[in-house]
Design an enzyme around this catalytic site. Structure first.
Site, PDB file in Angstrom:
ATOM      1  N   ASP A  92      -7.006  -1.307  -4.487  1.00  9.84           N
ATOM      2  CA  ASP A  92      -8.038  -0.930  -3.520  1.00  9.84           C
ATOM      3  C   ASP A  92      -8.945   0.156  -4.101  1.00  9.84           C
ATOM      4  O   ASP A  92     -10.167   0.110  -3.943  1.00  9.84           O
ATOM      5  CB  ASP A  92      -7.410  -0.412  -2.228  1.00  9.84           C
ATOM      6  CG  ASP A  92      -6.583  -1.453  -1.501  1.00  9.84           C
ATOM      7  OD1 ASP A  92      -6.863  -2.668  -1.640  1.00  9.84           O
ATOM      8  OD2 ASP A  92      -5.641  -1.061  -0.789  1.00  9.84           O
ATOM      9  N   ASP A 141       0.857  -1.182   0.000  1.00  8.08           N
ATOM     10  CA  ASP A 141       0.000   0.000   0.000  1.00  8.08           C
ATOM     11  C   ASP A 141       0.893   1.232   0.000  1.00  8.08           C
ATOM     12  O   ASP A 141       2.013   1.199   0.524  1.00  8.08           O
ATOM     13  CB  ASP A 141      -0.891   0.018   1.246  1.00  8.08           C
ATOM     14  CG  ASP A 141      -1.936  -1.084   1.233  1.00  8.08           C
ATOM     15  OD1 ASP A 141      -2.426  -1.436   0.140  1.00  8.08           O
ATOM     16  OD2 ASP A 141      -2.274  -1.584   2.319  1.00  8.08           O
TER      17      ASP A 141
END
Length: 153
Positions: A129, A111
């Site tokens: 995401d 991330d």
């Protein structure tokens, strides 16, 4: 076929950006792009959203397999003649496979997008995401449109 190309483009963008982060930043390193609004922050997630179910890879593999099969089924059978529905499913497919690739080959999800909204530090996320979120929003819109068409008919 174009919809699968869209999924592939999302996967490629997701994996390329994650590769850049892994190769050029240390975990925890953060680069402000727009101070107090948007940072690039190298982070790893061994769970689901917000770190839930950390380390439960067998569960993620199973869920992703079911979701991918379901998305492909719906793209082929239920979304014929419904371009927005197909786009939403293609975006969902790209997002699901992007994070699946990370779990499979890295044992964790990379991330790096960190935002601060009205002072709230939103959980760090990635392109996959974002694709999942956008795909869900588009899917809801497509379902509302189809529902309205059904009521008119």
């Amino acid at each position: 076929m174009y919809y699968y190309v869209l999924s592939l483009l999302i996967i490629l963008l997701d994996q390329w950006t994650k590769w850049l982060i892994v190769k050029s930043m240390e975990i925890g390193e953060s680069v402000p792009v727009i101070d107090n609004l948007f940072h690039i922050t190298s982070h790893r997630n061994r769970g689901a959203a917000w770190g839930m179910l950390e380390g439960q890879f067998w569960l993620f593999y199973l869920i992703t397999a079911i979701v991918v099969v379901g998305i492909i089924y719906f793209m082929q059978k239920e979304a014929k003649g419904k371009p927005l529905m197909k786009i939403s499913l293609a975006v969902l497919l790209g997002g699901a496979l992007g994070n699946f690739i990370d779990r499979l080959f890295r044992g964790e999800v990379v991330d790096f997008v960190q935002t601060f909204i009205f002072g709230y530090r939103f959980p760090i996320f990635n392109i996959a995401d974002a694709a999942l979120t956008i795909g869900v929003i588009l899917l809801f819109a497509a379902m509302l449109i189809e529902d309205r068409k059904g009521k008119k008919a």
